[in-house]
Design a protein around this motif. Structure first.
Motif, PDB file in Angstrom:
ATOM      1  N   ALA A   1       0.873  -7.967  -1.972  1.00  0.00           N
ATOM      2  CA  ALA A   1      -0.159  -8.740  -2.667  1.00  0.00           C
ATOM      3  C   ALA A   1      -1.516  -8.570  -1.994  1.00  0.00           C
ATOM      4  O   ALA A   1      -2.554  -8.515  -2.663  1.00  0.00           O
ATOM      5  CB  ALA A   1       0.236 -10.216  -2.703  1.00  0.00           C
ATOM      6  N   LEU A   2      -1.528  -8.494  -0.667  1.00  0.00           N
ATOM      7  CA  LEU A   2      -2.786  -8.285   0.049  1.00  0.00           C
ATOM      8  C   LEU A   2      -3.416  -6.956  -0.335  1.00  0.00           C
ATOM      9  O   LEU A   2      -4.605  -6.886  -0.675  1.00  0.00           O
ATOM     10  CB  LEU A   2      -2.542  -8.326   1.559  1.00  0.00           C
ATOM     11  N   VAL A   3      -2.631  -5.901  -0.286  1.00  0.00           N
ATOM     12  CA  VAL A   3      -3.150  -4.569  -0.623  1.00  0.00           C
ATOM     13  C   VAL A   3      -3.629  -4.540  -2.070  1.00  0.00           C
ATOM     14  O   VAL A   3      -4.722  -4.023  -2.375  1.00  0.00           O
ATOM     15  CB  VAL A   3      -2.064  -3.505  -0.365  1.00  0.00           C
ATOM     16  N   ASP A   4      -2.847  -5.102  -2.964  1.00  0.00           N
ATOM     17  CA  ASP A   4      -3.265  -5.147  -4.372  1.00  0.00           C
ATOM     18  C   ASP A   4      -4.564  -5.932  -4.523  1.00  0.00           C
ATOM     19  O   ASP A   4      -5.449  -5.548  -5.299  1.00  0.00           O
ATOM     20  CB  ASP A   4      -2.170  -5.785  -5.227  1.00  0.00           C
ATOM     21  N   GLY A   5      -4.676  -7.039  -3.791  1.00  0.00           N
ATOM     22  CA  GLY A   5      -5.886  -7.848  -3.872  1.00  0.00           C
ATOM     23  C   GLY A   5      -7.110  -7.124  -3.358  1.00  0.00           C
ATOM     24  O   GLY A   5      -8.196  -7.186  -3.964  1.00  0.00           O
ATOM     25  N   VAL A   6      -6.979  -6.425  -2.234  1.00  0.00           N
ATOM     26  CA  VAL A   6      -8.115  -5.667  -1.677  1.00  0.00           C
ATOM     27  C   VAL A   6      -8.564  -4.601  -2.667  1.00  0.00           C
ATOM     28  O   VAL A   6      -9.767  -4.429  -2.928  1.00  0.00           O
ATOM     29  CB  VAL A   6      -7.728  -5.036  -0.326  1.00  0.00           C
ATOM     30  N   ILE A   7      -7.610  -3.865  -3.222  1.00  0.00           N
ATOM     31  CA  ILE A   7      -7.972  -2.787  -4.152  1.00  0.00           C
ATOM     32  C   ILE A   7      -8.594  -3.345  -5.430  1.00  0.00           C
ATOM     33  O   ILE A   7      -9.589  -2.808  -5.950  1.00  0.00           O
ATOM     34  CB  ILE A   7      -6.727  -1.931  -4.454  1.00  0.00           C
TER      35      ILE A   7
ATOM     36  N   ALA B   1     -14.452 -11.792   2.180  1.00  0.00           N
ATOM     37  CA  ALA B   1     -14.860 -13.137   1.755  1.00  0.00           C
ATOM     38  C   ALA B   1     -14.176 -13.533   0.453  1.00  0.00           C
ATOM     39  O   ALA B   1     -13.716 -14.675   0.298  1.00  0.00           O
ATOM     40  CB  ALA B   1     -16.379 -13.192   1.605  1.00  0.00           C
ATOM     41  N   GLN B   2     -14.066 -12.598  -0.478  1.00  0.00           N
ATOM     42  CA  GLN B   2     -13.440 -12.904  -1.760  1.00  0.00           C
ATOM     43  C   GLN B   2     -11.939 -13.141  -1.615  1.00  0.00           C
ATOM     44  O   GLN B   2     -11.361 -13.995  -2.301  1.00  0.00           O
ATOM     45  CB  GLN B   2     -13.710 -11.767  -2.757  1.00  0.00           C
ATOM     46  N   LEU B   3     -11.294 -12.396  -0.744  1.00  0.00           N
ATOM     47  CA  LEU B   3      -9.884 -12.655  -0.481  1.00  0.00           C
ATOM     48  C   LEU B   3      -9.668 -14.098  -0.040  1.00  0.00           C
ATOM     49  O   LEU B   3      -8.737 -14.776  -0.482  1.00  0.00           O
ATOM     50  CB  LEU B   3      -9.366 -11.721   0.627  1.00  0.00           C
ATOM     51  N   GLN B   4     -10.546 -14.574   0.827  1.00  0.00           N
ATOM     52  CA  GLN B   4     -10.420 -15.921   1.366  1.00  0.00           C
ATOM     53  C   GLN B   4     -10.792 -16.978   0.331  1.00  0.00           C
ATOM     54  O   GLN B   4     -10.049 -17.936   0.108  1.00  0.00           O
ATOM     55  CB  GLN B   4     -11.286 -16.049   2.624  1.00  0.00           C
ATOM     56  N   VAL B   5     -11.928 -16.819  -0.301  1.00  0.00           N
ATOM     57  CA  VAL B   5     -12.432 -17.821  -1.246  1.00  0.00           C
ATOM     58  C   VAL B   5     -11.497 -17.964  -2.445  1.00  0.00           C
ATOM     59  O   VAL B   5     -11.271 -19.070  -2.952  1.00  0.00           O
ATOM     60  CB  VAL B   5     -13.861 -17.470  -1.704  1.00  0.00           C
ATOM     61  N   ARG B   6     -10.917 -16.864  -2.893  1.00  0.00           N
ATOM     62  CA  ARG B   6      -9.994 -16.918  -4.029  1.00  0.00           C
ATOM     63  C   ARG B   6      -8.600 -17.411  -3.634  1.00  0.00           C
ATOM     64  O   ARG B   6      -7.747 -17.606  -4.496  1.00  0.00           O
ATOM     65  CB  ARG B   6      -9.880 -15.534  -4.682  1.00  0.00           C
ATOM     66  N   GLY B   7      -8.389 -17.593  -2.340  1.00  0.00           N
ATOM     67  CA  GLY B   7      -7.105 -18.087  -1.877  1.00  0.00           C
ATOM     68  C   GLY B   7      -5.998 -17.057  -1.897  1.00  0.00           C
ATOM     69  O   GLY B   7      -4.821 -17.406  -1.807  1.00  0.00           O
TER      70      GLY B   7
END
Length: 484
Positions: free
Chosen positions: A465-471, A428-434
């Protein structure tokens, strides 16, 4: 009373601006968030009273820019990998405008639009290894295309004239596919009056592929109980993990029981356009195949494809019955030559010019370039899988077989339920933060962040960027939980 504009010159000026704006909209997409929530005031403006009096076209367009174009699903963005939504292209966008301008009715008739559709269907048959004698039709999407295939299967394998006599004239019919098959299958059986239970969900192996031994046993049990099996579905890329069934094995099992072999190739079938075509080998043996060009073909919504190997199979399932309306009869001369050619191969009589964006895309981009884009997505999935395996904070939850990657963030000391909740919030945070838009699935009771890559704009750095964002988000959430 004409609805044409009073000032054609003003409309031309605005139309040129619209084209420029939408080209810029696609050109600058990377500068925007992958998704943004729609604010309450924008929703309120759209939920207005029915307009009894018209407004200037310029005002309507400004409302579109402010409240519609600003808040899309986001699937044209380079970091959108949610569900299996295609990205479209500028070429396809322009073709859609041209098709709308022509406003062709493509039930058949002697017209350019019908010739174009028949041509692109021939190209698509060739690209998937289907014979040129096969039948085809463009439809709205995967559900409609798959339903087309099953209706052809029912007409061919029921054992009686089911269109004339109905379901009651014979034993209950059954269809088989893995438990990973998309929900269209049960929905199609429901729509056909067979009931959702007519779709038999077959267990899968450790790689989420259909268990052919279990399928055989289920069919034998159904035959003994008085049911009539008619079709087996093979998946060329399941919706959850992009698993590819043993399509040669499914063909052999269908032959052993004299059943129809249907392939759901919603997105995976188009791997046949790439150097990785061997991954979907066997799909060319199907009796029918369904796939979407608005997914991995990178074309704008909506355009799905239904092909049947037997050139008469669609006609038997959808063609006119005796005593059909006189006003739809074909003639030897004039516009009414083959009036209902396409309407007799699917459910729709009123049909738009879907084929034009396909024709434009295939001619302008070329099959080699389209195949290279698909191969890039396959390579990106492998790259992401390796990134996940290299990070101790992450866990791969399914093999990377095609273009989907299912993984999760893991944290020590959390129960299975708490770990699922954590990953739900990370997504959810990945999506909401864009940051990015993956979607989700459940694999063996484990919540998975699901990345399905059908995006020609994605680059390897986007997956970094996705992996960094998830972590990063996972670390924030677990640190915050410990602090409380």
């Amino acid at each position: 009373m004409s609805l044409d504009p009073e000032d054609w010159s003003a409309v031309q000026v605005l139309g040129r601006r619209m084209v420029d704006d939408m080209i810029d909209y696609q050109r600058t997409v990377r500068e925007r968030p992958a998704w943004r929530p729609m604010p309450a005031d924008a929703k309120a403006r759209l939920m207005e009273s029915m307009p009894l009096q018209g407004a200037p076209l310029e005002d309507v367009y400004e409302a579109f820019l402010r409240d519609v174009a600003t808040y899309p699903t986001g699937n044209i963005h380079p970091r959108f990998w949610g569900w299996v939504m295609g990205t479209g292209s500028v070429t396809g966008m322009l073709a859609e405008m041209l098709a709308a301008g022509m406003n062709a009715h493509v039930a058949g008739y002697d017209q350019s639009a019908s010739v174009v559709e028949r041509q692109v269907l021939d190209w698509l048959k060739e690209s998937l290894g289907f014979p040129q004698t096969a039948s085809g039709v463009l439809v709205s999407g995967g559900t409609a295309a798959n339903l087309n295939g099953l209706l052809a299967a029912r007409a061919a394998k029921a054992g009686w004239d089911i269109r004339e006599e109905g379901l009651h004239a014979g034993p209950p019919l059954t269809v088989y596919g893995s438990s990973e098959t998309h929900g269209w299958a049960a929905k199609a059986c429901d729509t056909m009056g067979m009931g959702r239970k007519a779709f038999r969900k077959v267990p899968v192996d450790a790689n989420f592929r259909i268990d052919l031994g279990a399928c055989r046993a289920m069919m034998e049990a159904d035959l003994a109980a008085g049911f009539r099996p008619i079709a087996i579905i093979g998946n060329a890329g399941t919706v959850n993990t992009a698993a590819i069934d043993d399509l040669h094995g499914v063909r052999a099992l269908a032959d052993a029981f004299d059943l129809w072999f249907h392939v759901d190739g919603a997105f995976g079938s188009l791997a046949a356009w790439s150097p990785s075509r061997d991954l979907v080998a066997g799909q060319e043996l199907a009796d029918s195949i369904a796939f979407d060009l608005h997914k991995w073909g990178y074309m704008p919504y909506e355009v799905g494809v239904a092909l049947t190997r037997d050139g008469d199979a669609q006609l038997k399932a959808f063609g006119p019955v005796q005593g059909s309306a006189a006003y739809l009869k074909s003639s030897e001369k004039g516009i009414s030559v083959q009036t209902t050619y396409f309407a007799d191969r699917g459910l729709q009589l009123s049909r738009g010019f879907r084929a034009l964006k396909v024709w434009f895309s295939m001619k302008e981009q070329g099959m080699t370039r389209l195949g290279e884009a698909i191969q890039a997505n396959i390579d990106q999935a492998k790259y992401l899988g390796k990134l996940v395996e290299a990070r101790p904070e992450l866990e791969l939850l399914a093999p990377v077989s095609l273009n989907a990657v299912c993984f999760r963030y893991r944290a020590a000391g959390l129960s299975p339920s708490a770990l699922n909740d954590l990953n739900i919030e990370i997504l959810a945070q990945l999506q909401v933060r864009g940051v990015a838009v993956p979607s989700q699935t459940i694999l063996s009771d484990r919540f998975a962040i699901r990345v399905c890559i059908t995006n020609h704009r994605s680059e390897l750095t986007d997956f970094d960027a996705l992996v960094d964002g998830v972590i990063a988000i996972g670390g924030e959430l677990t640190t915050g939980a410990k602090a409380h």
